[in-house]
Motif scaffolding. Structure first.
Motif, PDB file in Angstrom:
ATOM      1  N   ILE A   1      32.278  38.207  44.910  1.00 29.21           N
ATOM      2  CA  ILE A   1      33.735  38.212  44.933  1.00 29.21           C
ATOM      3  C   ILE A   1      34.426  39.603  45.335  1.00 29.21           C
ATOM      4  N   ALA A   2      33.552  40.346  45.627  1.00 32.21           N
ATOM      5  CA  ALA A   2      34.062  41.758  46.317  1.00 32.21           C
ATOM      6  C   ALA A   2      34.361  41.524  48.004  1.00 32.21           C
ATOM      7  N   GLU A   3      34.283  40.263  48.351  1.00 34.27           N
ATOM      8  CA  GLU A   3      34.674  39.950  49.678  1.00 34.27           C
ATOM      9  C   GLU A   3      35.737  38.962  49.633  1.00 34.27           C
ATOM     10  N   TYR A   4      36.333  38.839  48.316  1.00 31.54           N
ATOM     11  CA  TYR A   4      37.217  37.719  48.499  1.00 31.54           C
ATOM     12  C   TYR A   4      38.764  38.306  48.801  1.00 31.54           C
ATOM     13  N   THR A   5      39.592  37.430  49.336  1.00 34.43           N
ATOM     14  CA  THR A   5      41.115  37.969  49.698  1.00 34.43           C
ATOM     15  C   THR A   5      41.615  37.504  48.329  1.00 34.43           C
ATOM     16  N   ILE A   6      42.802  37.999  48.188  1.00 28.77           N
ATOM     17  CA  ILE A   6      43.698  37.619  46.892  1.00 28.77           C
ATOM     18  C   ILE A   6      43.615  36.227  46.611  1.00 28.77           C
ATOM     19  N   GLU A   7      43.958  35.652  47.774  1.00 29.55           N
ATOM     20  CA  GLU A   7      44.001  34.185  47.442  1.00 29.55           C
ATOM     21  C   GLU A   7      42.802  33.609  46.853  1.00 29.55           C
ATOM     22  N   GLN A   8      41.475  33.908  47.294  1.00 29.01           N
ATOM     23  CA  GLN A   8      40.398  33.110  46.873  1.00 29.01           C
ATOM     24  C   GLN A   8      39.980  33.827  45.511  1.00 29.01           C
ATOM     25  N   PHE A   9      40.372  35.029  45.383  1.00 33.95           N
ATOM     26  CA  PHE A   9      40.182  35.736  43.876  1.00 33.95           C
ATOM     27  C   PHE A   9      41.133  35.068  42.942  1.00 33.95           C
ATOM     28  N   ALA A  10      42.322  34.852  43.154  1.00 33.90           N
ATOM     29  CA  ALA A  10      43.018  33.970  42.265  1.00 33.90           C
ATOM     30  C   ALA A  10      42.738  32.727  42.015  1.00 33.90           C
ATOM     31  N   HIS A  11      42.094  31.966  43.104  1.00 36.04           N
ATOM     32  CA  HIS A  11      41.605  30.722  42.956  1.00 36.04           C
ATOM     33  C   HIS A  11      40.368  30.593  42.002  1.00 36.04           C
ATOM     34  N   LYS A  12      39.428  31.692  42.122  1.00 35.85           N
ATOM     35  CA  LYS A  12      38.193  31.775  41.270  1.00 35.85           C
ATOM     36  C   LYS A  12      38.912  32.016  39.836  1.00 35.85           C
ATOM     37  N   ALA A  13      39.588  32.742  39.469  1.00 38.93           N
ATOM     38  CA  ALA A  13      39.984  33.206  38.209  1.00 38.93           C
ATOM     39  C   ALA A  13      40.898  32.219  37.559  1.00 38.93           C
ATOM     40  N   LYS A  14      41.289  31.153  38.498  1.00 41.70           N
ATOM     41  CA  LYS A  14      42.448  30.266  38.092  1.00 41.70           C
ATOM     42  C   LYS A  14      43.794  30.626  37.446  1.00 41.70           C
ATOM     43  N   VAL A  15      44.399  31.724  38.311  1.00 42.22           N
ATOM     44  CA  VAL A  15      45.514  32.215  37.972  1.00 42.22           C
ATOM     45  C   VAL A  15      46.333  32.598  39.408  1.00 42.22           C
ATOM     46  N   SER A  16      47.588  32.928  39.298  1.00 42.21           N
ATOM     47  CA  SER A  16      48.369  33.091  40.286  1.00 42.21           C
ATOM     48  C   SER A  16      48.025  34.425  40.943  1.00 42.21           C
ATOM     49  N   GLN A  17      48.494  34.763  42.214  1.00 42.91           N
ATOM     50  CA  GLN A  17      48.170  35.838  43.098  1.00 42.91           C
ATOM     51  C   GLN A  17      49.163  36.984  42.218  1.00 42.91           C
ATOM     52  N   PRO A  18      50.121  36.717  41.766  1.00 43.19           N
ATOM     53  CA  PRO A  18      51.022  37.908  41.074  1.00 43.19           C
ATOM     54  C   PRO A  18      50.378  38.356  39.774  1.00 43.19           C
ATOM     55  N   THR A  19      49.686  37.350  39.164  1.00 43.75           N
ATOM     56  CA  THR A  19      48.672  37.815  37.771  1.00 43.75           C
ATOM     57  C   THR A  19      47.806  38.803  38.529  1.00 43.75           C
ATOM     58  N   VAL A  20      47.061  38.425  39.446  1.00 43.70           N
ATOM     59  CA  VAL A  20      45.861  39.423  39.764  1.00 43.70           C
ATOM     60  C   VAL A  20      46.699  40.951  40.234  1.00 43.70           C
ATOM     61  N   LEU A  21      47.684  40.735  40.818  1.00 43.08           N
ATOM     62  CA  LEU A  21      48.508  42.127  40.998  1.00 43.08           C
ATOM     63  C   LEU A  21      48.811  42.792  39.768  1.00 43.08           C
ATOM     64  N   ARG A  22      49.246  41.996  38.611  1.00 47.54           N
ATOM     65  CA  ARG A  22      49.658  42.445  37.548  1.00 47.54           C
ATOM     66  C   ARG A  22      48.308  43.153  36.902  1.00 47.54           C
ATOM     67  N   PHE A  23      47.345  42.597  36.869  1.00 49.94           N
ATOM     68  CA  PHE A  23      46.051  43.110  36.211  1.00 49.94           C
ATOM     69  C   PHE A  23      45.675  44.363  36.974  1.00 49.94           C
ATOM     70  N   ALA A  24      45.927  44.570  38.190  1.00 47.57           N
ATOM     71  CA  ALA A  24      45.694  45.665  39.054  1.00 47.57           C
ATOM     72  C   ALA A  24      46.498  46.813  38.596  1.00 47.57           C
ATOM     73  N   ASN A  25      47.851  46.467  38.407  1.00 39.96           N
ATOM     74  CA  ASN A  25      48.684  47.489  38.117  1.00 39.96           C
ATOM     75  C   ASN A  25      48.361  47.862  36.536  1.00 39.96           C
ATOM     76  N   ALA A  26      48.036  47.106  35.782  1.00 43.11           N
ATOM     77  CA  ALA A  26      47.669  47.288  34.573  1.00 43.11           C
ATOM     78  C   ALA A  26      46.570  48.266  34.406  1.00 43.11           C
ATOM     79  N   MET A  27      45.674  48.256  35.355  1.00 40.58           N
ATOM     80  CA  MET A  27      44.694  49.176  35.250  1.00 40.58           C
ATOM     81  C   MET A  27      44.724  50.494  36.183  1.00 40.58           C
ATOM     82  N   GLY A  28      46.076  50.567  36.454  1.00 47.97           N
ATOM     83  CA  GLY A  28      46.305  51.903  37.101  1.00 47.97           C
ATOM     84  C   GLY A  28      46.345  51.742  38.843  1.00 47.97           C
ATOM     85  N   MET A  29      46.210  50.468  39.110  1.00 51.98           N
ATOM     86  CA  MET A  29      45.686  50.605  40.685  1.00 51.98           C
ATOM     87  C   MET A  29      47.200  50.013  41.336  1.00 51.98           C
TER      88      MET A  29
END
Length: 287
Positions: free
Chosen positions: A35-63
């Motif tokens: 998963i460390a090599e995933y693009t944001i599209e691949q990561f979102a597909h793996k987690a079964k969420v939208s790309q904005p959700t991945v970004l919201r998680f990053a923001n929630a963790m201070g990134m």
């Protein structure tokens, strides 16, 4: 923030994340190095969420974005590759080929993982409600059997030292009798890792019917005992061995310590005074 600190922050804030963001956290906590090599599209597909959700998680963790999150994941799995033996240590249970000298590290590392899971699973809201209920209770009765009885006795002892009226009967019949005598001014607490121990579940059900406020400390939010609990505190441990005696008790004791210290803090000055008085009173019993 180091790799271990980052994983710790995810577990600590897990309960406060949105359900969709928790799916992102799950991929990181349970995923593999790919998963460390995933693009944001691949990561979102793996987690079964939208790309904005991945970004919201990053923001929630201070990134600031996915690029920084990906850098963190690369650091995590680079560390995993360097310490393959440590990863193996976490993969309990005991195997016949294990060496005696390896067991101390296996037990400690497994307990550490369970403590992290406990931190991820416990609800801050439920914890605060439990502390207030215990602080305000006229009487507190604790119900538990077998391995959980050790935790129950430990909790009763701690609370007695600060002047709380706490009872724990080892006899199952007496637990049921005690449960039936409780009132709306009292609190009943059932401790069961599986949440299915008939004696404990039935005692908590009797206490609830009698009008007492009820608290359950168990492994899962779907446990049977939770049907009769006003407040649920989950340890979320995996079961490795019969009764899970080795690992469930570690998380259970941590939760009762949280409760004890929470009650202590609610009236710090008075509880500190009582504790010191009781400590002085038993000095003549100590060599």
């Amino acid at each position: 923030m180091g790799t271990e600190e980052f994983l710790f922050e995810i577990r600590k804030n897990y309960r406060n994340l949105r359900p969709s963001e928790q799916k992102v956290a799950d991929v990181i906590l349970e995923g593999t190095e790919e998963i460390a090599e995933y693009t944001i599209e691949q990561f979102a597909h793996k987690a079964k969420v939208s790309q904005p959700t991945v970004l919201r998680f990053a923001n929630a963790m201070g990134m600031k974005g996915y690029k920084e999150l990906k850098t963190r994941m690369i650091q995590i799995y680079a560390g995993t590759q360097k310490s393959g033996s440590e990863k193996m240590v976490l993969d309990f249970p005991i195997q016949e080929t294990d060496k005696l000298v390896e067991l101390p590290a296996k037990v400690i590392m497994t307990n550490i993982r369970h403590m992290e899971e406990c931190l991820k699973s416990i609800s801050t809201y439920e914890y605060i409600q439990a502390v207030h209920a215990l602080h305000e209770a006229q009487r507190i009765s604790v119900f538990a059997v077998e391995n959980s009885a050790c935790t129950a006795e430990d909790f009763a002892t701690k609370m007695t030292y600060i002047g709380k009226q706490v009872s724990f009967q080892k006899d199952g019949y007496l637990q049921h009798v005690t449960a039936g005598s409780l009132t709306s001014q009292d609190v009943a607490m059932g401790i069961s890792h599986t949440g299915k121990s008939r004696q404990t579940v039935d005692a908590l059900a009797i206490a609830k019917e009698a009008g007492a406020r009820t608290i359950a400390i168990t492994n899962s939010e779907t446990a049977v005992i939770n049907r009769f609990a006003d407040i649920v505190l989950c340890t979320e441990n995996r079961q490795y061995m019969y009764g899970d005696a080795i690992f469930s008790r570690c998380a259970q004791v941590s939760i009762v310590d949280m409760l004890y210290l929470g009650v202590f803090l609610t009236d710090y000055e008075q509880n500190a005074k009582r504790l010191n008085q009781n400590w002085e009173g038993i000095q003549k019993l100590i060599y």
